[in-house]
Design a protein around this motif. Structure first.
Motif, PDB file in Angstrom:
ATOM      1  N   ASP A 141      -6.472 -23.400  -6.687  1.00  0.00           N
ATOM      2  CA  ASP A 141      -6.950 -22.563  -5.586  1.00  0.00           C
ATOM      3  C   ASP A 141      -5.856 -22.323  -4.542  1.00  0.00           C
ATOM      4  O   ASP A 141      -6.061 -21.553  -3.593  1.00  0.00           O
ATOM      5  N   SER A 142      -4.735 -22.969  -4.698  1.00  0.00           N
ATOM      6  CA  SER A 142      -3.636 -22.811  -3.737  1.00  0.00           C
ATOM      7  C   SER A 142      -3.102 -21.391  -3.773  1.00  0.00           C
ATOM      8  O   SER A 142      -3.012 -20.767  -4.839  1.00  0.00           O
ATOM      9  N   GLY A 143      -2.732 -20.900  -2.592  1.00  0.00           N
ATOM     10  CA  GLY A 143      -2.157 -19.566  -2.529  1.00  0.00           C
ATOM     11  C   GLY A 143      -2.334 -18.947  -1.163  1.00  0.00           C
ATOM     12  O   GLY A 143      -2.839 -19.581  -0.230  1.00  0.00           O
ATOM     13  N   LEU A 144      -1.922 -17.704  -1.075  1.00  0.00           N
ATOM     14  CA  LEU A 144      -2.085 -16.927   0.139  1.00  0.00           C
ATOM     15  C   LEU A 144      -3.384 -16.144   0.012  1.00  0.00           C
ATOM     16  O   LEU A 144      -3.562 -15.408  -0.968  1.00  0.00           O
ATOM     17  N   TYR A 145      -4.276 -16.317   0.971  1.00  0.00           N
ATOM     18  CA  TYR A 145      -5.577 -15.656   0.925  1.00  0.00           C
ATOM     19  C   TYR A 145      -5.568 -14.484   1.911  1.00  0.00           C
ATOM     20  O   TYR A 145      -5.388 -14.682   3.112  1.00  0.00           O
ATOM     21  N   TYR A 146      -5.782 -13.304   1.347  1.00  0.00           N
ATOM     22  CA  TYR A 146      -5.820 -12.090   2.153  1.00  0.00           C
ATOM     23  C   TYR A 146      -7.262 -11.673   2.416  1.00  0.00           C
ATOM     24  O   TYR A 146      -8.105 -11.721   1.527  1.00  0.00           O
ATOM     25  N   CYS A 147      -7.499 -11.192   3.614  1.00  0.00           N
ATOM     26  CA  CYS A 147      -8.721 -10.491   3.958  1.00  0.00           C
ATOM     27  C   CYS A 147      -8.414  -8.993   3.861  1.00  0.00           C
ATOM     28  O   CYS A 147      -7.326  -8.558   4.254  1.00  0.00           O
ATOM     29  N   ALA A 148      -9.345  -8.227   3.319  1.00  0.00           N
ATOM     30  CA  ALA A 148      -9.104  -6.798   3.173  1.00  0.00           C
ATOM     31  C   ALA A 148     -10.393  -6.024   3.414  1.00  0.00           C
ATOM     32  O   ALA A 148     -11.495  -6.569   3.307  1.00  0.00           O
ATOM     33  N   ARG A 149     -10.201  -4.753   3.737  1.00  0.00           N
ATOM     34  CA  ARG A 149     -11.322  -3.868   4.043  1.00  0.00           C
ATOM     35  C   ARG A 149     -11.296  -2.652   3.131  1.00  0.00           C
ATOM     36  O   ARG A 149     -10.223  -2.192   2.728  1.00  0.00           O
ATOM     37  N   ASP A 150     -12.459  -2.139   2.812  1.00  0.00           N
ATOM     38  CA  ASP A 150     -12.538  -0.918   2.031  1.00  0.00           C
ATOM     39  C   ASP A 150     -11.792   0.219   2.730  1.00  0.00           C
ATOM     40  O   ASP A 150     -11.727   0.281   3.955  1.00  0.00           O
ATOM     41  N   ALA A 151     -11.289   1.132   1.908  1.00  0.00           N
ATOM     42  CA  ALA A 151     -10.600   2.294   2.463  1.00  0.00           C
ATOM     43  C   ALA A 151     -11.588   3.282   3.081  1.00  0.00           C
ATOM     44  O   ALA A 151     -11.259   3.996   4.028  1.00  0.00           O
ATOM     45  N   VAL A 152     -12.789   3.311   2.529  1.00  0.00           N
ATOM     46  CA  VAL A 152     -13.790   4.290   2.953  1.00  0.00           C
ATOM     47  C   VAL A 152     -15.052   3.542   3.360  1.00  0.00           C
ATOM     48  O   VAL A 152     -15.473   2.609   2.680  1.00  0.00           O
ATOM     49  N   ALA A 153     -15.656   3.960   4.451  1.00  0.00           N
ATOM     50  CA  ALA A 153     -16.860   3.299   4.936  1.00  0.00           C
ATOM     51  C   ALA A 153     -18.007   3.455   3.948  1.00  0.00           C
ATOM     52  O   ALA A 153     -18.086   4.427   3.197  1.00  0.00           O
ATOM     53  N   VAL A 154     -18.875   2.443   3.944  1.00  0.00           N
ATOM     54  CA  VAL A 154     -20.125   2.456   3.186  1.00  0.00           C
ATOM     55  C   VAL A 154     -19.889   2.742   1.702  1.00  0.00           C
ATOM     56  O   VAL A 154     -20.607   3.521   1.078  1.00  0.00           O
ATOM     57  N   THR A 155     -18.860   2.139   1.155  1.00  0.00           N
ATOM     58  CA  THR A 155     -18.598   2.223  -0.288  1.00  0.00           C
ATOM     59  C   THR A 155     -18.095   0.876  -0.751  1.00  0.00           C
ATOM     60  O   THR A 155     -17.752   0.022   0.056  1.00  0.00           O
ATOM     61  N   LYS A 156     -18.042   0.706  -2.042  1.00  0.00           N
ATOM     62  CA  LYS A 156     -17.361  -0.469  -2.611  1.00  0.00           C
ATOM     63  C   LYS A 156     -16.225   0.124  -3.424  1.00  0.00           C
ATOM     64  O   LYS A 156     -16.395   0.521  -4.565  1.00  0.00           O
ATOM     65  N   GLY A 157     -15.071   0.230  -2.788  1.00  0.00           N
ATOM     66  CA  GLY A 157     -14.002   0.966  -3.442  1.00  0.00           C
ATOM     67  C   GLY A 157     -12.656   0.359  -3.193  1.00  0.00           C
ATOM     68  O   GLY A 157     -12.532  -0.873  -3.106  1.00  0.00           O
ATOM     69  N   PRO A 158     -11.620   1.154  -3.073  1.00  0.00           N
ATOM     70  CA  PRO A 158     -10.273   0.625  -2.922  1.00  0.00           C
ATOM     71  C   PRO A 158     -10.091  -0.100  -1.595  1.00  0.00           C
ATOM     72  O   PRO A 158     -10.756   0.201  -0.601  1.00  0.00           O
ATOM     73  N   LEU A 159      -9.156  -1.038  -1.602  1.00  0.00           N
ATOM     74  CA  LEU A 159      -8.895  -1.836  -0.415  1.00  0.00           C
ATOM     75  C   LEU A 159      -7.838  -1.129   0.422  1.00  0.00           C
ATOM     76  O   LEU A 159      -6.653  -1.141   0.083  1.00  0.00           O
ATOM     77  N   GLY A 160      -8.287  -0.558   1.508  1.00  0.00           N
ATOM     78  CA  GLY A 160      -7.404   0.296   2.293  1.00  0.00           C
ATOM     79  C   GLY A 160      -6.647  -0.404   3.390  1.00  0.00           C
ATOM     80  O   GLY A 160      -5.643   0.103   3.884  1.00  0.00           O
ATOM     81  N   GLN A 161      -7.130  -1.558   3.837  1.00  0.00           N
ATOM     82  CA  GLN A 161      -6.479  -2.293   4.910  1.00  0.00           C
ATOM     83  C   GLN A 161      -6.445  -3.773   4.544  1.00  0.00           C
ATOM     84  O   GLN A 161      -7.445  -4.295   4.049  1.00  0.00           O
ATOM     85  N   TRP A 162      -5.326  -4.403   4.791  1.00  0.00           N
ATOM     86  CA  TRP A 162      -5.142  -5.811   4.459  1.00  0.00           C
ATOM     87  C   TRP A 162      -4.623  -6.569   5.675  1.00  0.00           C
ATOM     88  O   TRP A 162      -3.864  -6.019   6.478  1.00  0.00           O
ATOM     89  N   GLY A 163      -5.016  -7.844   5.751  1.00  0.00           N
ATOM     90  CA  GLY A 163      -4.397  -8.717   6.735  1.00  0.00           C
ATOM     91  C   GLY A 163      -3.089  -9.267   6.186  1.00  0.00           C
ATOM     92  O   GLY A 163      -2.645  -8.878   5.099  1.00  0.00           O
ATOM     93  N   GLN A 164      -2.494 -10.170   6.919  1.00  0.00           N
ATOM     94  CA  GLN A 164      -1.226 -10.774   6.498  1.00  0.00           C
ATOM     95  C   GLN A 164      -1.409 -12.064   5.708  1.00  0.00           C
ATOM     96  O   GLN A 164      -0.454 -12.591   5.149  1.00  0.00           O
ATOM     97  N   GLY A 165      -2.635 -12.543   5.661  1.00  0.00           N
ATOM     98  CA  GLY A 165      -2.934 -13.696   4.818  1.00  0.00           C
ATOM     99  C   GLY A 165      -2.865 -15.026   5.539  1.00  0.00           C
ATOM    100  O   GLY A 165      -2.204 -15.168   6.573  1.00  0.00           O
ATOM    101  N   THR A 166      -3.585 -15.984   4.979  1.00  0.00           N
ATOM    102  CA  THR A 166      -3.529 -17.371   5.451  1.00  0.00           C
ATOM    103  C   THR A 166      -3.307 -18.253   4.234  1.00  0.00           C
ATOM    104  O   THR A 166      -3.922 -18.046   3.183  1.00  0.00           O
ATOM    105  N   ARG A 167      -2.412 -19.223   4.378  1.00  0.00           N
ATOM    106  CA  ARG A 167      -1.994 -19.998   3.211  1.00  0.00           C
ATOM    107  C   ARG A 167      -2.855 -21.239   3.035  1.00  0.00           C
ATOM    108  O   ARG A 167      -3.099 -21.995   3.974  1.00  0.00           O
TER     109      ARG A 167
END
Lengths: 108, 121
Positions: free
Chosen positions: B90-116
């Motif tokens: 489970d070790s690694g860099l964990y990113y939080c990300a947001r959909d590119a388009v509202a109210v969909t389950k689609g591509p990840l348009g925005q990413w954080g910088q991650g937490t290790r």
């Protein structure tokens, strides 16, 4: 589970065209998204829904998807395009997002 | 400006727990799917979990099912990943990300910088 296969590496000279493939069973029936990840940085979406480009992504980036292969094409490659590229799809069978293993693009 | 800021990572012993948080700003939080994606050192991206705008749908990677839980608090513009029974893999860099388009389950348009996250044996 659904598997996406990418070549580990692609090399191309500046100004040439790079083609990065993503193979999956009947991938043409799915929507494919592509991400660029430069060293030490978070991924960035460069192509979504097979061939759409987010605002700010150069027109040099394009995508296609048919049959068992999706392709990310980068025209007139620049040194700044050197990065890892990942394809991604939603697998409805498993309710999982799946990433390809990634392709390292080297600009010679 | 859209921002996703992860926190909560760290060094933990095998079998231990961590709770990752991602605080969002710059967009209407309750209109977007949120994701966790991880990346082991020197390896590729691996989707971990995602949660619908109103938390009515949650999806989680099979290999972490029963150990990890995703949740969100729309009043605090935050999404969480509770990780229990942690393993070395489970070790690694964990990113939080947001959909590119509202109210969909689609591509990840925005990413954080991650937490290790580092799980020691």
């Amino acid at each position: 589970s659904y598997v996406l296969t990418q070549p580990p590496s692609v090399s191309v000279a500046p100004g040439e065209t790079a083609r990065i493939t993503c193979e999956g069973n009947n991938i043409g029936s799915k929507s494919v998204h592509w991400y660029q990840q430069r060293p030490g940085q978070a991924p960035v979406l460069v192509i979504y829904y097979d061939s759409d480009r987010p605002s700010g992504v150069p027109e040099r980036f394009s995508g296609s998807n048919s049959g068992n292969t999706a392709t990310l094409t980068i025209s007139r490659v620049e040194a700044g395009d050197e990065a890892d590229y990942y394809c991604q799809v939603w697998d409805r069978t498993s309710d999982h997002w799946v990433f390809g293993g990634g392709t390292k693009l080297t600009v010679l | 400006e859209v921002q996703l800021v992860e926190s909560g990572g760290g060094l933990v012993q095998r079998g231990g727990s961590l709770r990752l948080s991602c605080e969002a700003s710059g967009f209407t939080f309750n209109r977007y799917y949120l994701y966790w994606v991880r990346q082991a050192p020197g390896k590729g991206l691996e989707w971990v979990a995602c949660i619908k705008e109103d938390a009515s749908e949650k999806y989680i990677l099979d290999s972490v099912k029963g150990r990890f839980t995703i949740s969100r608090d729309n009043s605090k513009n935050s999404v969480f990943l509770q990780m229990n029974s942690l393993r070395a893999e489970d070790s690694g860099l964990y990113y939080c990300a947001r959909d590119a388009v509202a109210v969909t389950k689609g591509p990840l348009g925005q990413w954080g910088q991650g937490t290790r996250v580092t799980v020691s044996s």
